[in-house]
Structures are given as C-alpha cells and as structure tokens.
Design an enzyme around this catalytic site. Structure first.
Site, mmCIF file in Angstrom:
data_model
loop_
_atom_site.group_PDB
_atom_site.id
_atom_site.type_symbol
_atom_site.label_atom_id
_atom_site.label_comp_id
_atom_site.label_asym_id
_atom_site.label_seq_id
_atom_site.Cartn_x
_atom_site.Cartn_y
_atom_site.Cartn_z
ATOM 1 N N GLU A 115 0.866 -1.185 0.000
ATOM 2 C CA GLU A 115 0.000 0.000 0.000
ATOM 3 C C GLU A 115 0.896 1.226 0.000
ATOM 4 O OE1 GLU A 115 -2.973 -0.041 3.097
ATOM 5 O OE2 GLU A 115 -3.889 -1.847 2.325
ATOM 6 N N ARG A 276 -0.425 8.943 1.793
ATOM 7 C CA ARG A 276 -1.854 9.254 1.696
ATOM 8 C C ARG A 276 -2.168 10.740 1.660
ATOM 9 N NH1 ARG A 276 -5.104 5.100 5.458
ATOM 10 N NH2 ARG A 276 -4.629 3.532 3.914
HETATM 11 C C1 SIN Z 1 -7.355 0.851 2.899
HETATM 12 O O1 SIN Z 1 -7.660 -0.316 2.692
HETATM 13 O O2 SIN Z 1 -7.085 1.661 2.019
HETATM 14 C C2 SIN Z 1 -7.369 1.338 4.301
HETATM 15 C C3 SIN Z 1 -6.105 0.944 4.945
HETATM 16 C C4 SIN Z 1 -5.884 1.738 6.182
HETATM 17 O O3 SIN Z 1 -6.608 2.664 6.483
HETATM 18 O O4 SIN Z 1 -4.892 1.434 6.856
#
Ligand code: SIN
Ligand code: FAD
Length: 529
Positions: A115, A276
C-alpha cells in the site's frame, strides 16, 4: 432517572480490535466487562479492508517497517513506540493465526500486498478485502471462550467515574437505565471520530466519545490536529461513502482526472503510491483545476478475474451502484478516515489519570506521528491493546486490596430540552462546518470561522441528555473544538495537517500539541508520551 450499580475487575469500553485484544489479555486472570455502544460487530475494525501491516515476508525486515512508519509520520513519531509496534507485531500476528485467523495465501505461503508509502509488500489480507471482519471474528470467538468476560451491547458510556484523581469506573446508559460500573481499572478502546466530518469512511459509531469523556475526566489528549483523509471513497449521489482500498492502487490501479489523464506523477515520485496525505491533496488540486467533484480510479487494465477475486466486497458493493470496477472508471473523492491524535498514553497504555488506560484509535501512542502508514492501525490495536491489558493488570496488582470509595448509584440530572430534530440539525451543520473549514486544507480564516460556529453551541457541551444522539452530539462538539484549537495552534504544515497560510513546517514543529480540561490547548515537548 435513578440507576443501579455493578462491579467488575476490569472495564473495557469498546469491542473493536483494541478492546477485544485487551480483554483477552485480562480474561485468564480476572473478571472483565466489555462494552459496545451498538451491535458487538459494529466497529471500524469490522470495515477494515486493505489489511494488516507486518514484517513477516521474506523480502521484509522489522527495520524497514520501522523506517517506512517513521517516514510516513513526517518527523512526529515516537520512536520507541514504533519500535514496539514493528518488533512485537510479528509475534502477535502469528498468535492470531494460531487462534484461527485465515489470511490469504499463495499456495501454502502467506500472500502480502503493498500500500502507499510502504517500500515492501507487507500487508496481510483476508478474503481479499475483508481483513477487519476476519480479525474481529477470531477475537470475538476467543473472548467468548472466557466465562470471566461479560459483554454488554448497546451500552453507551456517558462518562468516567473519577475519585481522588483515580478512574474507578464509568456511567453507562443501558436499556434506558443508567448503571455505574465500578472497576479496578478502565481501558478505553472506543475508536475514532470520523463522524464529525460530513465526508467520512467511518461507521456511525465513530463519534469521538472516548476522547471527549477522557477529556472531561482530566486526561491529556495529544496531536488532535492530525486527521488522515483517505484519498479514495466512492463518489456517487446515492452511495454511502464507501472506501475503495488503497490496496487497489497497490495492485496496479491508477488515478485519472475527469479528462482521463493520469496525474500523480506530477505530484510525487511514488506517483499513485505516494503517502496518503500527498495523494489526497493532489486529488483536491486536480478537482479544483478541472472544476470537478471527483477524480477516477481505474482498474480496467487489470485482469478481470484477478480484480473480482482480490476485491470481492468492493466489486459487489460497486455493482449495487451500477459500477463494474473491472470495466468502468470509478468516481472517487477523499473523506476523513483516521485520527492520529487521541488520549495520550505511554507504551503500556497508561494515561495521566491513574486507573485509566487507552488503546487503539482513541489513543495517541505516538506510533503514527503526523500521518499514519496504511494498515498500521489494526496492528497497533493488537499490539497496544495487549500491552494496555498487561499494563492495567500490573496497575491493579500494585494497588493491592486497597479500599474502594463508596459506590454511588447514578442519577441523571435535569435533561436538555433539545428535541431530536434540533440535535440532528446541529450534528449535520457541525459535520459540514468541519469538512468545509477544518478539512484537508485549512487556514487561519477557515479555522477561526469554525471556532465561531462551534462557539454558538458551547452551552450544548454542558447539557445532559437521555438519548444517544444527544450524548454523541455533545462529544462530537468537544472533539471538534479540540481539533480546531490544535489546528490553530500549529501554524505550519506537517504530515496530514496542511495549512494553506503556513505551507512550511513552522517553528518548533517537532513539538506536540496537548489538550487538557482547565488548561485548554497548549504546546507540549517533542518527546511526549
Ligand atoms: C485501505 O484499505 O485503504 C485502508 C487501509 C488503512 O486505512 O490502513
Ligand atoms: P473500533 O474498531 O472503531 O471499535 C470501537 C468500539 O468502541 C466499538 O465496539 C464501539 O461500539 C465502542 N464504543 C464507541 N463509543 C462508545 C461508547 N460511548 N460507549 C460504549 N462503547 C463505545 N486500518 C488498518 O490497519 N488496515 C485497514 O485495512 C483499514 N481499513 C479501514 C477501512 C475503513 C472503512 C475504516 C473506517 C478504517 C480502516 N482502518 C484500517 C482503520 C482501523 O480499522 C481502525 O483504526 C481500527 O479498527 C480501530 O480499532 P479500535 O478498536 O480502536 O476501534
């Protein structure tokens, strides 16, 4: 309304990942009561999609997880707390697997995804995009096996009971009756406060109750200005603000503006996998530039069967709104997602108030600094939930058999004469004010204007209510006020806190903001906790 009295060894307020994990730690040794204000399964934990970050893959190391977390936290992480998170994380996740947690696998090996801002594939996931539900299932099953644990659902905590500077329980509204539950120690695990913003990924329970009640009881809160806005929630007139996991970009999805152009390369070298806060602000810039209310997430180039299998919950939810994520561009826009600030704790969940511990999103351990690394909060809930349980146990052992203050029955004082429609109107206006003036981009003018609006409702914070919506409103106003004042104090931009009038970090940016009743909002040091 007169009520009753109950007694237990430990009172855990909240039944998400943090509260459940704390209860499991305590249950073999003592009686525990776990409260949830709605159904036991209704929590942010249950909605978590992307997964849980943990340095368990062959390509990863705890040191690299540490570095990624600290880098995302933008200079404000408490380094010992991060070390605890990344070093203890693997053993707690392996324990969860031994209790029956089923994470997705490739053959017999655990499958890890990536991520934003992670430099390695380290996110474990379950049934594609239902990781939180799986973790919650396993923890609830585990808790159920202990006869020493009582779980009360629809038990709304109004306030903590504090005597002689010690927290000794809480007043709870259950079945329209008030109950004072006395305990040797209390663990707050009430989750976040996303509902104070009109656009949020958070479920209705996330109204910041724990932060407000801790504040009223004299606990110190830290870093309340740091709110994380998730870049991608479904933007559709008739859809709820449904999260579209960052893991989708981890698997190759890209953002496009309404003209179909990819834009993230213009904003950050990590493009669609930039931190983010960077992605969120880039989306806002593109929306302003193209005069649009959304951008698009594009998965059309990915294998259709892979997408359906990897994101089954997202695939079926979007289909309900006639969006086939394998064929259509998905309209998305940001929403409030997570609060990095909260009740200040040490590494064992201890707050400044004797007998009060906190864990999970309600707490500020300092792990996330100014910006949380994706998928670190489920891990935090597990690691620090367990540590808070152990910390509370040690506290009670040290207390010995010392006498308890006299128990009192709760009595609801005269209730506010605010009708439900007035309450709903205030909640709705408050949420819009917070989104428009205290949202992704803030400045002195917008914050002062928010302060003025909140000031008009100051009296509501002192009112008594006999219904949950009113009690939540009071808490939402308290937490909103603390966020506004903290955001005004920090004249600089760090992590998720972005001030258009102070784009640089500002002086003394490594200090933390603190809030405490009777003291207001003020600067703490750079190593709080
Ligand atoms: C997501 O799945 O984008 C959320 C992950 C998170 O908030 O840690
Ligand atoms: P919660 O899980 O929110 O539980 C709070 C509990 O407190 C509930 O049981 C509630 O009933 C109770 N409670 C609240 N107020 C009261 C009161 N007044 N009286 C009694 N009980 C009360 N994080 C990740 O790491 N990975 C992810 O993939 C991920 N995805 C997410 C997706 C979504 C849609 C959301 C909203 C969040 C996501 N997060 C993710 C963040 C993460 O889920 C939360 O930070 C975490 O689950 C919080 O756990 P918690 O135990 O602190 O609180």
């Amino acid at each position: 309304m007169d009520g009753s009295v109950e007694r237990t060894d430990f009172l855990v307020i909240g039944g998400g990942v943090a509260g459940l994990r704390a209860a499991i730690e305590l249950a073999p040794h003592a009686e525990v009561v776990v409260l949830t204000k709605a159904e036991p399964t209704e929590s942010s934990t249950g909605y978590a999609q992307g997964g849980v970050a943990v340095a368990l893959s062959d390509e990863d190391e705890v040191g690299i997880h540490y570095e990624d977390t600290v880098r995302a936290g933008d200079g404000l992480c408490k380094e010992e707390a991060v070390r605890v998170l990344v070093e203890e994380g693997p053993q707690y996740i392996l324990e969860l697997i031994s209790w029956g947690a089923e994470f997705d696998r490739e053959g017999s090996r655990l499958s890890f995804t990536k991520e934003a801002a992670h430099s390695r594939k380290r996110i474990l996931h379950s049934r594609g995009d239902s990781t939180g539900r799986e973790i919650e299932r396993v923890l609830i099953n585990k808790v159920r096996r202990f006869p020493s644990v009582k779980r009360y659902a629809f038990a709304f905590t109004l306030d903590l009971i504090v005597t002689e500077d010690r927290c000794i329980g809480a007043t709870v509204l259950m079945d329209k009756r008030l109950v004072n539950i006395y305990a040797k120690a209390v663990i707050l695990a009430t989750g976040g406060a996303g509902q104070i913003f009109s656009r949020t990924t958070n479920p209705p329970i996330s109204t910041g109750d724990g932060m407000a009640i801790a504040y009223r009881a004299g606990a110190i809160l830290m870093d309340m200005e740091f709110i994380q806005f998730h870049p991608t929630t479904l933007y559709h007139p008739s859809a709820p603000q449904f999260l579209l996991s960052e893991a989708m970009r981890g698997e190759g999805a890209v953002l496009r503006n309404i003209h179909g152009e990819q834009f993230m390369q213009r904003y950050h070298e990590m493009a669609d996998l930039a931190p983010r806060d960077v992605v969120t602000r880039a989306i806002i810039s593109e929306m302003v530039r193209t005069q649009s209310r959304h951008v698009y997430l594009d998965l059309r180039h990915l294998d259709k069967d892979f997408v359906k299998e990897r994101f089954p919950r997202i695939y079926s939810t979007c289909l309900q709104f006639d969006i086939d994520i394998t064929e259509d561009l998905i309209p998305v826009s940001p929403a409030a997602h997570y609060i990095m600030g909260g009740v200040r704790t040490d590494l064992d969940g201890r707050t400044n108030l004797k007998g009060l511990f906190a864990a999970g999103e309600v707490a500020c351990t300092g792990v996330h600094g100014a910006n949380r690394l994706a998928s670190n909060s489920l891990l935090e809930g597990i690691v620090f939930g367990a540590r808070a349980g152990k910390g509370a146990m040690r506290y009670v052992e040290a207390l010995g058999t010392g006498g308890y203050p006299a128990e009192e029955r709760p009595r609801l004082k005269e209730t506010a004469n605010l009708g439900i429609s007035e309450i709903e109107k205030m909640r709705s206006v408050l949420r819009r004010v917070m989104w428009n003036k205290v949202g992704i981009i803030r400045c002195e003018r917008s914050l002062v204007s928010a302060r003025r609006c909140l000031g008009e409702w100051e009296r509501v914070k002192g009112m008594n209510f006999d219904n949950q919506r009113g009690l939540e409103l009071k808490n939402m106003l308290t937490v909103a006020g603390l966020i506004v004042e903290s955001a005004l104090l920090r004249k600089g931009s760090v992590g998720a806190h972005y001030r258009s009038d102070f784009k640089e970090r500002g002086e003394d940016w490594q200090r933390h903001t603190l809030c405490q009743k009777d003291k207001g909002v003020y600067w703490g040091g750079s190593c709080e906790g």
